[in-house]
Write a protein that holds these residues in place. Structure first.
Motif: not given
Ligand SMILES: O=CN(O)CCNC(=O)c1cccc(Cl)c1Cl
Ligand code: NI
Length: 183
Positions: A106-111
């Motif tokens: 799902s890939g990554e995310g970041c605040l």
């Protein structure tokens, strides 16, 4: 408590700095910093708190993300995610790692990134890590799966690296050699 307004975003220079090691015994301020980081992650995974305080969920957060360039981060996995891990890591290090890679499908995310950036983020599949807790006791752990991925995401923050730096710009979903996809 840490709120979204305290989190610096892409473009802020602190996100590209190498954070400084902290010295033991920790000052009251550094101890509180570690506690506040873990508290954010736990709050962000609690529906009521996240809604009440408008918190974006995360499995971890690093001190530079609230503009404090110190080598401290927190990770927390709610037991419902099947991982039993909650830590405040001070001066963390990867001491060894697998040759094999892994990535979240799902890939990554970041605040600190207010946009979604698609693509596979290649990371080590398994890592042996060392860090200190707030009391200055050194601990060593072997991580795999999402905890291993998240530890590397947070450690990157301490070195001024963002998750999208690892995505293949030619083809974000290009097959990664010798890598296991994590769903
Ligand atoms: O640095 C921490 N954050 O930015 C918190 C928000 N991102 C996540 O929780 C997150 C999401 C997907 C993959 C990974 Cl590895 C992580 Cl860490
Ligand atoms: Ni992040």
């Amino acid at each position: 408590m840490i709120r979204m307004k305290d989190i610096i975003r892409e473009g802020h220079p602190t996100l590209r700095k190498r954070s400084e090691e902290v010295q033991f015994p920790l000052s009251q301020e550094d101890r509180k910093l570690g506690e506040d980081l873990l508290e954010y992650v736990i709050n962000s995974q609690d529906e009521e708190m996240a809604q009440k305080y408008d918190l974006r969920p995360g499995v971890g957060i690093a001190a530079p993300q609230i503009n404090v360039p110190k080598r401290i981060f927190a990770l927390h996995f709610d037991e419902s995610t099947g991982e039993n891990l909650s830590m405040i890591a001070v001066n963390p290090k990867i001491v060894s790692h697998s040759v094999e890679k892994a990535y979240l499908t799902s890939g990554e995310g970041c605040l600190s990134v207010d946009r979604s950036i698609p693509g596979y983020v290649p990371r080590y599949a398994r890592v042996t890590v060392k860090a200190f807790n707030l009391e200055g006791e050194e601990f060593k752990m072997r991580l795999k799966g999402l905890p291993a991925i998240a530890f590397q995401h947070e450690l990157d923050h301490l070195n001024g690296i963002m998750f999208f730096d690892h995505i293949n710009s030619q083809n974000p979903f290009a097959e990664i050699e010798n890598a296991t996809p994590i769903k």
